[in-house]
Design an enzyme around this catalytic site. Structure first.
Site, PDB file in Angstrom:
ATOM      1  N   ARG A   1       0.833  -1.199   0.000  1.00 43.89           N
ATOM      2  CA  ARG A   1       0.000   0.000   0.000  1.00 43.89           C
ATOM      3  C   ARG A   1       0.873   1.257   0.000  1.00 43.89           C
ATOM      4  NH1 ARG A   1      -5.079  -2.144   1.253  1.00 43.89           N
ATOM      5  NH2 ARG A   1      -6.566  -0.729   2.159  1.00 43.89           N
TER       6      ARG A   1
ATOM      7  N   ARG B   1     -19.455  -3.338   5.703  1.00 42.96           N
ATOM      8  CA  ARG B   1     -18.225  -3.208   6.486  1.00 42.96           C
ATOM      9  C   ARG B   1     -18.276  -1.944   7.335  1.00 42.96           C
ATOM     10  NH1 ARG B   1     -13.324  -4.077   2.330  1.00 42.96           N
ATOM     11  NH2 ARG B   1     -12.589  -2.313   3.536  1.00 42.96           N
TER      12      ARG B   1
ATOM     13  N   ARG C   1     -10.248   7.091   3.111  1.00 48.18           N
ATOM     14  CA  ARG C   1      -9.440   6.027   2.491  1.00 48.18           C
ATOM     15  C   ARG C   1      -9.072   6.394   1.055  1.00 48.18           C
ATOM     16  NH1 ARG C   1     -13.737   2.093   3.528  1.00 48.18           N
ATOM     17  NH2 ARG C   1     -12.710   0.489   2.313  1.00 48.18           N
TER      18      ARG C   1
HETATM   19  P1  AMP Z   1      -8.954  -3.229   2.478  1.00 45.53           P
HETATM   20  O1  AMP Z   1      -9.914  -4.343   2.745  1.00 45.53           O
HETATM   21  O2  AMP Z   1      -7.819  -3.617   1.585  1.00 45.53           O
HETATM   22  O3  AMP Z   1      -9.672  -1.961   2.031  1.00 45.53           O
HETATM   23  O4  AMP Z   1      -8.280  -2.872   3.891  1.00 45.53           O
HETATM   24  C1  AMP Z   1      -9.050  -2.425   4.989  1.00 45.53           C
HETATM   25  C2  AMP Z   1      -8.175  -1.614   5.931  1.00 45.53           C
HETATM   26  O5  AMP Z   1      -7.126  -2.445   6.455  1.00 45.53           O
HETATM   27  C3  AMP Z   1      -7.457  -0.433   5.305  1.00 45.53           C
HETATM   28  O6  AMP Z   1      -8.279   0.719   5.224  1.00 45.53           O
HETATM   29  C4  AMP Z   1      -6.291  -0.244   6.268  1.00 45.53           C
HETATM   30  O7  AMP Z   1      -6.707   0.354   7.474  1.00 45.53           O
HETATM   31  C5  AMP Z   1      -5.908  -1.689   6.599  1.00 45.53           C
HETATM   32  N1  AMP Z   1      -4.903  -2.240   5.654  1.00 45.53           N
HETATM   33  C6  AMP Z   1      -5.080  -3.253   4.750  1.00 45.53           C
HETATM   34  N2  AMP Z   1      -3.952  -3.491   4.071  1.00 45.53           N
HETATM   35  C7  AMP Z   1      -3.034  -2.610   4.529  1.00 45.53           C
HETATM   36  C8  AMP Z   1      -1.666  -2.342   4.200  1.00 45.53           C
HETATM   37  N3  AMP Z   1      -1.006  -3.035   3.235  1.00 45.53           N
HETATM   38  N4  AMP Z   1      -1.040  -1.350   4.874  1.00 45.53           N
HETATM   39  C9  AMP Z   1      -1.671  -0.655   5.832  1.00 45.53           C
HETATM   40  N5  AMP Z   1      -2.955  -0.831   6.192  1.00 45.53           N
HETATM   41  C10 AMP Z   1      -3.647  -1.818   5.556  1.00 45.53           C
END
Ligand code: AMP
Length: 221
Positions: free
Chosen positions: A93, A162, A173
């Site tokens: 990320r 979610r 985000r």
């Molecule tokens: P996602 O399902 O990929 O949208 O991830 C949900 C949340 O998990 C994100 O908004 C971040 O808070 C955290 N997260 C997921 N992957 C990462 C990553 N590679 N680095 C930092 N935070 C992460």
């Protein structure tokens, strides 16, 4: 069986990464490694990691690089990922995470880096209607008037909205994506490793474009 593959999938929240990764993981028979799903499971199970990550996730911020890098390094060491490969969804990320992944994967390099590109206003509409299975991560689109939670067709788990899919958290985000994750695209593009896929078409069309790009990349490597 199609031989394995190692992929990185990048894209704004709501670009269809989750849906496409599930399909690709069945097609190539490789694990779908979603860091968001791993963190949400840790929160549900109330582990040490879950306790640290819960507030950060709900606020729509990023969990620290160090925690994320060791989580992924450990996952990619498991037998399924070592033998078949993986589809990384949500990691890297940040550029710091991308540099760490280059070190982690030095002996078994990534085959393709794909950006599923969908404009910001379109993903806001999609995320507002998104519902997700708490157990397997399958995504659905709410049309209005459904019971909450409803039952997942794939695994029978609860399908819910979610906690971080509220308008404020979505916007935060997406801002974070522009500031922290977009530089990743430059990072991979400069190395000639990036393929951009137009993600605004139908799911079947996007899947066809992804597999065509991946198969072309594997023929080159
Ligand atoms: P996602 O399902 O990929 O949208 O991830 C949900 C949340 O998990 C994100 O908004 C971040 O808070 C955290 N997260 C997921 N992957 C990462 C990553 N590679 N680095 C930092 N935070 C992460």
């Amino acid at each position: 069986m199609i031989s394995g593959v190692r992929l990185i999938i990048i894209g704004r929240q709501g670009a269809g990464k989750g849906t496409q990764c599930l399909r690709m993981s069945r097609h190539y028979v490789v694990p779908h490694v979603s860091t968001g799903d791993m963190l949400r499971a840790a929160v549900r199970e109330d582990t040490e990691l879950g306790k640290q990550a819960e507030q950060v996730i709900q606020a729509g911020q990023l969990v620290g690089d160090e925690i994320m890098i060791s989580l992924v390094a450990e996952r990619l060491e498991q037998d399924d990922a070592r033998s078949r490969g993986y589809i990384l969804d949500g990691f890297p990320r940040t550029v710091v995470q991308a540099e760490a992944l280059d070190r982690i994967s030095v002996d078994r390099p990534i085959d393709a880096v794909l950006d599923i590109d969908v404009p910001r206003d379109m993903v806001i509409q999609r995320i507002s209607a998104r519902r997700t299975c708490r157990d397997c991560g399958a995504n659905y689109t709410a049309k209005g008037g459904e019971r909450s939670p409803w039952t997942c067709d794939t695994c029978g788990g609860d399908v819910v909205q979610r906690a971080d899919d509220t308008p404020d958290a979505i916007n935060r985000r997406l801002d974070l994506y522009e500031s922290q994750t977009s530089p990743l695209l430059d990072y991979y593009d400069r190395q000639g490793r990036l393929t951009v896929i137009d993600g605004s078409a139908s799911p079947d069309e996007v899947f066809a474009r992804l597999t065509a790009a991946i198969d072309a990349a594997r023929r080159r490597s």
